[in-house]
Design a protein around this motif. Structure first.
Motif, PDB file in Angstrom:
ATOM      1  N   LEU A 169       0.828  -1.211   0.000  1.00 50.13           N
ATOM      2  CA  LEU A 169       0.000   0.000   0.000  1.00 50.13           C
ATOM      3  C   LEU A 169       0.859   1.257   0.000  1.00 50.13           C
ATOM      4  CD1 LEU A 169      -2.718  -1.127   2.583  1.00 50.13           C
ATOM      5  CD2 LEU A 169      -2.979  -0.963   0.097  1.00 50.13           C
ATOM      6  N   ALA A 170       1.931   1.246   0.779  1.00 45.81           N
ATOM      7  CA  ALA A 170       2.818   2.416   0.842  1.00 45.81           C
ATOM      8  C   ALA A 170       3.515   2.650  -0.497  1.00 45.81           C
ATOM      9  CB  ALA A 170       3.847   2.236   1.957  1.00 45.81           C
ATOM     10  N   ARG A 171       3.954   1.577  -1.155  1.00 44.85           N
ATOM     11  CA  ARG A 171       4.590   1.727  -2.472  1.00 44.85           C
ATOM     12  C   ARG A 171       3.597   2.259  -3.496  1.00 44.85           C
ATOM     13  NH1 ARG A 171       7.111  -3.086  -0.889  1.00 44.85           N
ATOM     14  NH2 ARG A 171       5.615  -4.358  -2.044  1.00 44.85           N
ATOM     15  N   THR A 172       2.356   1.796  -3.424  1.00 53.79           N
ATOM     16  CA  THR A 172       1.321   2.262  -4.346  1.00 53.79           C
ATOM     17  C   THR A 172       1.074   3.752  -4.165  1.00 53.79           C
ATOM     18  OG1 THR A 172       0.280   0.089  -4.377  1.00 53.79           O
ATOM     19  CG2 THR A 172      -1.085   1.949  -5.071  1.00 53.79           C
ATOM     20  N   VAL A 173       0.959   4.202  -2.931  1.00 54.16           N
ATOM     21  CA  VAL A 173       0.750   5.625  -2.650  1.00 54.16           C
ATOM     22  C   VAL A 173       1.953   6.434  -3.126  1.00 54.16           C
ATOM     23  CG1 VAL A 173       0.558   7.328  -0.786  1.00 54.16           C
ATOM     24  CG2 VAL A 173      -0.868   5.274  -0.761  1.00 54.16           C
ATOM     25  N   ALA A 174       3.159   5.938  -2.884  1.00 58.06           N
ATOM     26  CA  ALA A 174       4.361   6.646  -3.322  1.00 58.06           C
ATOM     27  C   ALA A 174       4.398   6.788  -4.841  1.00 58.06           C
ATOM     28  CB  ALA A 174       5.616   5.931  -2.823  1.00 58.06           C
ATOM     29  N   ARG A 175       4.026   5.715  -5.560  1.00 55.98           N
ATOM     30  CA  ARG A 175       3.992   5.784  -7.031  1.00 55.98           C
ATOM     31  C   ARG A 175       2.950   6.783  -7.511  1.00 55.98           C
ATOM     32  NH1 ARG A 175       4.943   0.161  -6.901  1.00 55.98           N
ATOM     33  NH2 ARG A 175       2.717  -0.266  -6.995  1.00 55.98           N
ATOM     34  N   GLU A 176       1.759   6.762  -6.875  1.00 53.98           N
ATOM     35  CA  GLU A 176       0.704   7.703  -7.261  1.00 53.98           C
ATOM     36  C   GLU A 176       1.135   9.149  -7.001  1.00 53.98           C
ATOM     37  OE1 GLU A 176      -2.684   6.333  -5.047  1.00 53.98           O
ATOM     38  OE2 GLU A 176      -3.035   4.653  -6.414  1.00 53.98           O
ATOM     39  N   ASN A 177       1.781   9.392  -5.873  1.00 52.98           N
ATOM     40  CA  ASN A 177       2.266  10.741  -5.567  1.00 52.98           C
ATOM     41  C   ASN A 177       3.318  11.182  -6.576  1.00 52.98           C
ATOM     42  OD1 ASN A 177       0.575  10.951  -3.349  1.00 52.98           O
ATOM     43  ND2 ASN A 177       2.158  10.398  -1.867  1.00 52.98           N
ATOM     44  N   GLN A 178       4.228  10.274  -6.932  1.00 54.51           N
ATOM     45  CA  GLN A 178       5.265  10.597  -7.911  1.00 54.51           C
ATOM     46  C   GLN A 178       4.645  10.897  -9.267  1.00 54.51           C
ATOM     47  OE1 GLN A 178       8.645  10.908  -7.211  1.00 54.51           O
ATOM     48  NE2 GLN A 178       8.553  11.902  -9.197  1.00 54.51           N
ATOM     49  N   ALA A 179       3.644  10.126  -9.676  1.00 53.00           N
ATOM     50  CA  ALA A 179       2.964  10.362 -10.953  1.00 53.00           C
ATOM     51  C   ALA A 179       2.267  11.728 -10.951  1.00 53.00           C
ATOM     52  CB  ALA A 179       1.957   9.256 -11.237  1.00 53.00           C
ATOM     53  N   GLN A 180       1.639  12.097  -9.842  1.00 51.14           N
ATOM     54  CA  GLN A 180       0.984  13.406  -9.745  1.00 51.14           C
ATOM     55  C   GLN A 180       2.003  14.538  -9.819  1.00 51.14           C
ATOM     56  OE1 GLN A 180      -1.269  13.245  -6.104  1.00 51.14           O
ATOM     57  NE2 GLN A 180      -2.954  12.098  -7.035  1.00 51.14           N
ATOM     58  N   GLN A 181       3.146  14.356  -9.160  1.00 47.92           N
ATOM     59  CA  GLN A 181       4.199  15.376  -9.219  1.00 47.92           C
ATOM     60  C   GLN A 181       4.737  15.512 -10.633  1.00 47.92           C
ATOM     61  OE1 GLN A 181       7.058  14.168  -6.282  1.00 47.92           O
ATOM     62  NE2 GLN A 181       5.754  14.798  -4.561  1.00 47.92           N
ATOM     63  N   ASN A 182       4.953  14.389 -11.302  1.00 44.49           N
ATOM     64  CA  ASN A 182       5.441  14.419 -12.684  1.00 44.49           C
ATOM     65  C   ASN A 182       4.434  15.124 -13.594  1.00 44.49           C
ATOM     66  OD1 ASN A 182       7.710  13.040 -11.859  1.00 44.49           O
ATOM     67  ND2 ASN A 182       7.002  11.053 -12.621  1.00 44.49           N
ATOM     68  N   GLN A 183       3.147  14.818 -13.415  1.00 49.56           N
ATOM     69  CA  GLN A 183       2.093  15.449 -14.213  1.00 49.56           C
ATOM     70  C   GLN A 183       2.048  16.959 -13.958  1.00 49.56           C
ATOM     71  OE1 GLN A 183       0.149  13.878 -16.591  1.00 49.56           O
ATOM     72  NE2 GLN A 183      -0.365  15.969 -17.132  1.00 49.56           N
ATOM     73  N   ALA A 184       2.194  17.359 -12.711  1.00 51.56           N
ATOM     74  CA  ALA A 184       2.179  18.782 -12.374  1.00 51.56           C
ATOM     75  C   ALA A 184       3.365  19.499 -13.015  1.00 51.56           C
ATOM     76  CB  ALA A 184       2.196  18.973 -10.855  1.00 51.56           C
ATOM     77  N   ARG A 185       4.549  18.878 -12.997  1.00 47.56           N
ATOM     78  CA  ARG A 185       5.730  19.479 -13.641  1.00 47.56           C
ATOM     79  C   ARG A 185       5.526  19.596 -15.143  1.00 47.56           C
ATOM     80  NH1 ARG A 185       8.930  16.908  -9.459  1.00 47.56           N
ATOM     81  NH2 ARG A 185       8.881  14.942 -10.566  1.00 47.56           N
ATOM     82  N   GLN A 186       4.945  18.538 -15.733  1.00 49.73           N
ATOM     83  CA  GLN A 186       4.689  18.552 -17.170  1.00 49.73           C
ATOM     84  C   GLN A 186       3.688  19.654 -17.523  1.00 49.73           C
ATOM     85  OE1 GLN A 186       3.134  14.900 -18.696  1.00 49.73           O
ATOM     86  NE2 GLN A 186       3.587  15.432 -20.817  1.00 49.73           N
ATOM     87  N   ASN A 187       2.633  19.780 -16.733  1.00 52.74           N
ATOM     88  CA  ASN A 187       1.645  20.844 -16.967  1.00 52.74           C
ATOM     89  C   ASN A 187       2.265  22.219 -16.816  1.00 52.74           C
ATOM     90  OD1 ASN A 187      -0.264  18.858 -17.339  1.00 52.74           O
ATOM     91  ND2 ASN A 187      -1.206  19.105 -15.323  1.00 52.74           N
ATOM     92  N   GLN A 188       3.157  22.357 -15.830  1.00 54.93           N
ATOM     93  CA  GLN A 188       3.810  23.642 -15.600  1.00 54.93           C
ATOM     94  C   GLN A 188       4.700  24.006 -16.799  1.00 54.93           C
ATOM     95  OE1 GLN A 188       6.487  23.720 -12.211  1.00 54.93           O
ATOM     96  NE2 GLN A 188       5.665  25.705 -11.608  1.00 54.93           N
ATOM     97  N   ARG A 189       5.443  23.003 -17.315  1.00 48.66           N
ATOM     98  CA  ARG A 189       6.307  23.250 -18.479  1.00 48.66           C
ATOM     99  C   ARG A 189       5.473  23.601 -19.714  1.00 48.66           C
ATOM    100  NH1 ARG A 189       9.759  18.062 -18.086  1.00 48.66           N
ATOM    101  NH2 ARG A 189       9.012  17.959 -16.012  1.00 48.66           N
ATOM    102  N   SER A 190       4.339  22.917 -19.864  1.00 52.76           N
ATOM    103  CA  SER A 190       3.471  23.174 -21.018  1.00 52.76           C
ATOM    104  C   SER A 190       2.895  24.584 -20.940  1.00 52.76           C
ATOM    105  CB  SER A 190       2.314  22.172 -21.066  1.00 52.76           C
ATOM    106  OG  SER A 190       2.807  20.878 -21.297  1.00 52.76           O
ATOM    107  N   GLY A 191       2.595  25.045 -19.745  1.00 53.81           N
ATOM    108  CA  GLY A 191       2.039  26.379 -19.557  1.00 53.81           C
ATOM    109  C   GLY A 191       3.064  27.477 -19.794  1.00 53.81           C
ATOM    110  N   GLN A 192       4.352  27.169 -19.665  1.00 51.38           N
ATOM    111  CA  GLN A 192       5.403  28.165 -19.863  1.00 51.38           C
ATOM    112  C   GLN A 192       5.736  28.353 -21.341  1.00 51.38           C
ATOM    113  OE1 GLN A 192       8.647  26.715 -17.487  1.00 51.38           O
ATOM    114  NE2 GLN A 192       7.700  27.373 -15.561  1.00 51.38           N
ATOM    115  N   ARG A 193       5.276  27.465 -22.190  1.00 57.88           N
ATOM    116  CA  ARG A 193       5.591  27.559 -23.621  1.00 57.88           C
ATOM    117  C   ARG A 193       4.728  28.533 -24.329  1.00 57.88           C
ATOM    118  NH1 ARG A 193       6.496  21.193 -24.750  1.00 57.88           N
ATOM    119  NH2 ARG A 193       8.263  21.009 -23.395  1.00 57.88           N
TER     120      ARG A 193
END
Length: 193
Positions: A169-193
């Motif tokens: 369960l802890a690994r699953t939550v960690a993966r989900e959190n990492q995926a959300q952080q990656n998505q947020a960074r990607q969205n932020q980069r897309s918004g800067q273009r």
């Protein structure tokens, strides 16, 4: 984060087999690997001739005393499921609500498991009978004798199940959190273009 996820040694789990007439309570401590150490086990009983609200109050007081005395990190409770008797299901659902509220008041996370999930975790067979489950709980925890009544054994089984499932369960939550952080960074980069 990976070290913290994989080493849950010391995690204190309260297992609850909910019931209005008999409610099994247990506390275990996760050890190294799959080892689990029993801390306490018991059953709270409420008389059937007492009004429902008084029975729920007695149950709440008892479980809150256990939470205050043993300070669990997490609560594992049996998920209510259809058993055929609507009255029994409703009484169990009332009890589960009170138990989950008691944990929420203390900021203790609650995880629910179906009986078949617990059986599969402990025996490898989601249809194991009561005797198999009690035997496995006794063996896993190194108890001198089987816990009685069955509600106590079921509460211990729920706690052990969570100890063994917590790393996943802890690994699953960690993966989900990492995926959300990656998505947020990607969205932020897309918004800067």
């Amino acid at each position: 984060m990976v070290g913290a996820v994989e080493n849950l040694q010391g995690l204190r789990v309260m297992g609850i087999d909910p019931g209005l007439t008999r409610c099994g309570l247990s506390v275990v401590q996760a050890g190294h690997g799959r080892s689990v150490v029993p801390v306490s086990v018991g059953v709270v009983r409420t008389p059937p001739d007492v009004p429902l609200e008084q029975r729920l109050l007695r149950l709440s007081v008892a479980v809150e005393d256990w939470m205050d005395d043993y300070r669990p990190d997490v609560v594992a409770v049996e998920r209510v499921f259809e058993r055929g008797n609507v009255s029994t299901v409703m009484n169990t659902a009332h009890a589960v609500g009170v138990l989950m509220l008691s944990a929420a008041r203390r900021g203790i996370p609650v995880h629910q498991y179906t009986p078949s999930e617990v059986k599969k975790a402990l025996t490898g067979n989601g249809r194991a009978d009561k005797n198999q489950m009690t035997s496995m709980v006794t063996r896993i925890l190194g108890l001198a004798e089987a816990p009685k009544p069955a509600d106590a054994a079921d509460a211990l089984a729920l706690a052990v199940c969570h100890c063994w499932r917590a790393p996943f369960l802890a690994r699953t939550v960690a993966r989900e959190n990492q995926a959300q952080q990656n998505q947020a960074r990607q969205n932020q980069r897309s918004g800067q273009r």
